[in-house]
Design a protein around this motif. Sequence first.
Motif, PDB file in Angstrom:
ATOM      1  N   TYR A  68      -2.408   1.267  13.572  1.00 16.09           N
ATOM      2  CA  TYR A  68      -1.467   1.001  12.486  1.00 16.09           C
ATOM      3  C   TYR A  68       0.061   0.872  13.155  1.00 16.09           C
ATOM      4  O   TYR A  68       0.420   2.084  13.226  1.00 16.09           O
ATOM      5  CB  TYR A  68      -1.282   1.994  11.381  1.00 16.09           C
ATOM      6  CG  TYR A  68      -2.860   2.145  10.688  1.00 16.09           C
ATOM      7  CD1 TYR A  68      -2.791   1.523   9.449  1.00 16.09           C
ATOM      8  CD2 TYR A  68      -3.642   2.494  11.104  1.00 16.09           C
ATOM      9  CE1 TYR A  68      -3.897   1.512   8.540  1.00 16.09           C
ATOM     10  CE2 TYR A  68      -5.039   2.710  10.301  1.00 16.09           C
ATOM     11  CZ  TYR A  68      -5.235   2.103   9.214  1.00 16.09           C
ATOM     12  OH  TYR A  68      -6.364   2.272   8.544  1.00 16.09           O
ATOM     13  N   GLN A  69       0.471  -0.229  13.120  1.00 14.86           N
ATOM     14  CA  GLN A  69       2.031  -0.415  13.752  1.00 14.86           C
ATOM     15  C   GLN A  69       2.821  -0.785  12.524  1.00 14.86           C
ATOM     16  O   GLN A  69       2.667  -1.578  11.902  1.00 14.86           O
ATOM     17  CB  GLN A  69       1.904  -1.502  14.750  1.00 14.86           C
ATOM     18  CG  GLN A  69       1.152  -1.058  16.115  1.00 14.86           C
ATOM     19  CD  GLN A  69       0.930  -2.094  17.149  1.00 14.86           C
ATOM     20  OE1 GLN A  69       0.284  -3.219  16.660  1.00 14.86           O
ATOM     21  NE2 GLN A  69       1.303  -2.037  18.029  1.00 14.86           N
ATOM     22  N   ILE A  70       3.987  -0.029  12.331  1.00 15.41           N
ATOM     23  CA  ILE A  70       4.931  -0.062  11.306  1.00 15.41           C
ATOM     24  C   ILE A  70       6.162  -0.626  11.703  1.00 15.41           C
ATOM     25  O   ILE A  70       6.979   0.205  12.366  1.00 15.41           O
ATOM     26  CB  ILE A  70       5.014   1.339  10.436  1.00 15.41           C
ATOM     27  CG1 ILE A  70       3.683   1.834  10.025  1.00 15.41           C
ATOM     28  CG2 ILE A  70       5.715   1.120   9.179  1.00 15.41           C
ATOM     29  CD1 ILE A  70       3.696   3.139   9.383  1.00 15.41           C
TER      30      ILE A  70
ATOM     31  N   ALA B  76       4.228   8.425   7.866  1.00 15.06           N
ATOM     32  CA  ALA B  76       4.459   7.518   6.951  1.00 15.06           C
ATOM     33  C   ALA B  76       3.981   7.755   5.530  1.00 15.06           C
ATOM     34  O   ALA B  76       2.778   8.176   5.477  1.00 15.06           O
ATOM     35  CB  ALA B  76       3.675   6.067   7.191  1.00 15.06           C
TER      36      ALA B  76
ATOM     37  N   THR C  31       7.220   4.385   3.764  1.00 20.82           N
ATOM     38  CA  THR C  31       6.775   3.017   4.252  1.00 20.82           C
ATOM     39  C   THR C  31       5.485   2.821   3.470  1.00 20.82           C
ATOM     40  O   THR C  31       5.461   1.873   2.695  1.00 20.82           O
ATOM     41  CB  THR C  31       6.720   2.970   5.663  1.00 20.82           C
ATOM     42  OG1 THR C  31       5.988   4.249   6.210  1.00 20.82           O
ATOM     43  CG2 THR C  31       8.058   2.999   6.318  1.00 20.82           C
ATOM     44  N   ILE C  32       4.410   3.555   3.769  1.00 22.75           N
ATOM     45  CA  ILE C  32       3.116   3.242   3.671  1.00 22.75           C
ATOM     46  C   ILE C  32       2.146   4.701   3.493  1.00 22.75           C
ATOM     47  O   ILE C  32       2.600   5.374   4.210  1.00 22.75           O
ATOM     48  CB  ILE C  32       2.255   2.178   4.630  1.00 22.75           C
ATOM     49  CG1 ILE C  32       1.012   2.082   4.054  1.00 22.75           C
ATOM     50  CG2 ILE C  32       2.415   2.606   5.859  1.00 22.75           C
ATOM     51  CD1 ILE C  32       0.105   0.970   4.524  1.00 22.75           C
TER      52      ILE C  32
ATOM     53  N   MET D  40       9.880   1.415  11.582  1.00 25.08           N
ATOM     54  CA  MET D  40      10.007   2.838  11.210  1.00 25.08           C
ATOM     55  C   MET D  40      10.013   3.500  12.681  1.00 25.08           C
ATOM     56  O   MET D  40       9.597   3.349  13.647  1.00 25.08           O
ATOM     57  CB  MET D  40       8.559   3.379  10.593  1.00 25.08           C
ATOM     58  CG  MET D  40       8.520   4.567  10.321  1.00 25.08           C
ATOM     59  SD  MET D  40       6.769   4.968   9.496  1.00 25.08           S
ATOM     60  CE  MET D  40       6.124   5.911  10.915  1.00 25.08           C
TER      61      MET D  40
ATOM     62  N   GLY E 123       4.537  -1.892   3.459  1.00 25.53           N
ATOM     63  CA  GLY E 123       5.497  -1.380   4.521  1.00 25.53           C
ATOM     64  C   GLY E 123       5.700  -1.486   5.803  1.00 25.53           C
ATOM     65  O   GLY E 123       6.079  -1.207   6.770  1.00 25.53           O
TER      66      GLY E 123
ATOM     67  N   SER F  15       0.030   6.908   4.680  1.00 22.17           N
ATOM     68  CA  SER F  15      -1.071   6.889   5.886  1.00 22.17           C
ATOM     69  C   SER F  15      -2.201   7.727   5.453  1.00 22.17           C
ATOM     70  O   SER F  15      -3.243   7.483   5.926  1.00 22.17           O
ATOM     71  CB  SER F  15      -0.314   7.456   7.058  1.00 22.17           C
ATOM     72  OG  SER F  15       0.500   8.606   6.802  1.00 22.17           O
TER      73      SER F  15
ATOM     74  N   TRP G 132      -1.485   5.919  14.274  1.00 25.33           N
ATOM     75  CA  TRP G 132      -0.196   5.450  13.313  1.00 25.33           C
ATOM     76  C   TRP G 132       1.087   5.502  14.366  1.00 25.33           C
ATOM     77  O   TRP G 132       1.195   6.701  14.936  1.00 25.33           O
ATOM     78  CB  TRP G 132       0.238   6.277  12.063  1.00 25.33           C
ATOM     79  CG  TRP G 132      -0.865   6.030  11.258  1.00 25.33           C
ATOM     80  CD1 TRP G 132      -2.369   6.719  11.229  1.00 25.33           C
ATOM     81  CD2 TRP G 132      -0.970   5.136  10.028  1.00 25.33           C
ATOM     82  NE1 TRP G 132      -3.106   6.021  10.134  1.00 25.33           N
ATOM     83  CE2 TRP G 132      -2.111   5.448   9.302  1.00 25.33           C
ATOM     84  CE3 TRP G 132       0.036   4.352   9.342  1.00 25.33           C
ATOM     85  CZ2 TRP G 132      -2.564   4.704   8.243  1.00 25.33           C
ATOM     86  CZ3 TRP G 132      -0.422   3.603   8.307  1.00 25.33           C
ATOM     87  CH2 TRP G 132      -1.476   3.939   7.756  1.00 25.33           C
TER      88      TRP G 132
ATOM     89  N   GLY H  50       5.469   4.090  14.618  1.00 23.92           N
ATOM     90  CA  GLY H  50       6.552   3.421  14.277  1.00 23.92           C
ATOM     91  C   GLY H  50       7.032   2.651  15.386  1.00 23.92           C
ATOM     92  O   GLY H  50       7.047   3.065  16.596  1.00 23.92           O
TER      93      GLY H  50
ATOM     94  N   THR I 238       3.514  -2.923   7.875  1.00 19.32           N
ATOM     95  CA  THR I 238       2.399  -2.313   8.578  1.00 19.32           C
ATOM     96  C   THR I 238       1.366  -3.465   8.954  1.00 19.32           C
ATOM     97  O   THR I 238       0.854  -4.131   8.211  1.00 19.32           O
ATOM     98  CB  THR I 238       1.715  -1.323   7.875  1.00 19.32           C
ATOM     99  OG1 THR I 238       2.455  -0.349   7.226  1.00 19.32           O
ATOM    100  CG2 THR I 238       0.463  -0.618   8.584  1.00 19.32           C
TER     101      THR I 238
END
Length: 503
Positions: A299-301, A309, A329-330, A304, A280, A332, A242, A244, A282
């Motif tokens: 997972y690239q947000i 997340a 955001t989401i 963020m 979010g 995770s 994960w 941001g 993502t």
Amino acid sequence: MNSTPLPRPRGKAHRPTPLRRRVAGAVTGVLALVAACLGAVAGAEPAAAAGLTQVTSFGSNPGNLAMYEYAPAGLPAGAPVVVALHGCTQSASDYFAHSGWQKYADLWGFALVLPQTSASNNSLSCFSWFDPAKDTRGKGEAASVVSMVSHAVTQYGSDSGRVFVTGLSAGGGMTADLLADYPDVFAGGAVDSGLPAQCATSQTAASTCQYGSVNLTPAQLGDKVRASDPGYSGPWPRVAIWQGASDYTVYPVNGTELRDQWTNVWGIGQTASSTQTLPGGTTLSVYDDPSGRPAVQLYQISGMGHGLAVDPGSGTEQCGTTGSYYLDTICSSYYTARFWGLDGSTPPGGGGGTLPAPTAVTVAGTTDSTVSLSWGAVTGAASYRVYRGGTLAGSPTGTSFTDTGLTAGTAYSYTVAAVDSSGAVGAASSAVAATTTGGGGSGSGQCFTDNNYNQVAAGRAHQSGGYTYADGSDQNMGLWNLFTTHTLKETGADYYVIADGTC
């Protein structure tokens, strides 16, 4: 030099300081931040969140860590274990309260282990992901965490083949190290805003990892994992990453280097097998193993900054609470738990066989007490396993199955997996939902016996703060999970009372 990290705007991008100025002032200040600093919380607090218990004696503890644990009531033997590592200046209690992992431990049934470091180990209470005396197999903090795992597996009778580890920032860097050091212990991991395994071997070198690329090929990054436990050849942990896109504390390149590292370890390429858009902002990129199962997920947000997340709310896909470096955001934790199969979408044990997931799983029919399923045949399958809410419901040899003894008017979720002639269980199908017929109308007086999770899913109860309450009467039914069962009686329109033993 000043060893206190500079504060960052919460949840927002931060304009980076020029490299030469960072390096000039960084040997203790920035490099303490490098040690996965999470910034603005002033000092680790003692773990005191509701339900979190300290274990004062868990075995060998060369890393001088504290152990905290949580398990839902009625946890059955053979359940998984999730280890969750906090970030700098945080504590086990802080991570437990904000990350959302308790919600899924209650919902899907697994134990949590939360190691905690302290200022006596690191001035900012960071896990030492950059110190070979503390982050390598058999040494320091890494060895202490594995002692905690052994204690928890014995205490709860857990499945030693379903132990997972996740961590934020410094905890994320240590998570990557643990996956490399102990691939025989951890079936999967999640690195949140963290660093590649064994990225640095000193605090001074850590800034290169944190603020930029180490300029290594995927093979060179993979070699760092392979060298952490020489002679080990697999199976390898399944890794979620994960990151941001506006993280200026642990730069986004770390996410792609983690991807390069673990896809190389798995022997697969760096081109995604599939991509999809999630809430979010993502983007999820999936890298499948040779059998077609996801081995690495990135997972690239968008937008963020540095943190974990979360997505506060009562929905199943929502979790956590916002705070310093807990960013709205989401959730995770939800997606990570599903990736590991903790929701029952993957067979207990994570499969392990090579057979593909059955396709065209269909609800063929329902009655008040039964659900009938059918699916397409899988070449090489000797039998199949049908899971209801993650629990084995049957093992038919054909491509159909009728689940019996169910509650009228109740929603159930099913997955199916193929089993080869050696008994190895393949990948699970996508979940399908079915609702039994019947159920009372307004003031029917009908009774419904089921676990708290299914009572909520059927619309007879609701959950708040991890607990279940009967609709209408608001009677407390206990934890919102699969292991607490009550009988509800409908005494009015959408009004239910607990009627255990009276219906």
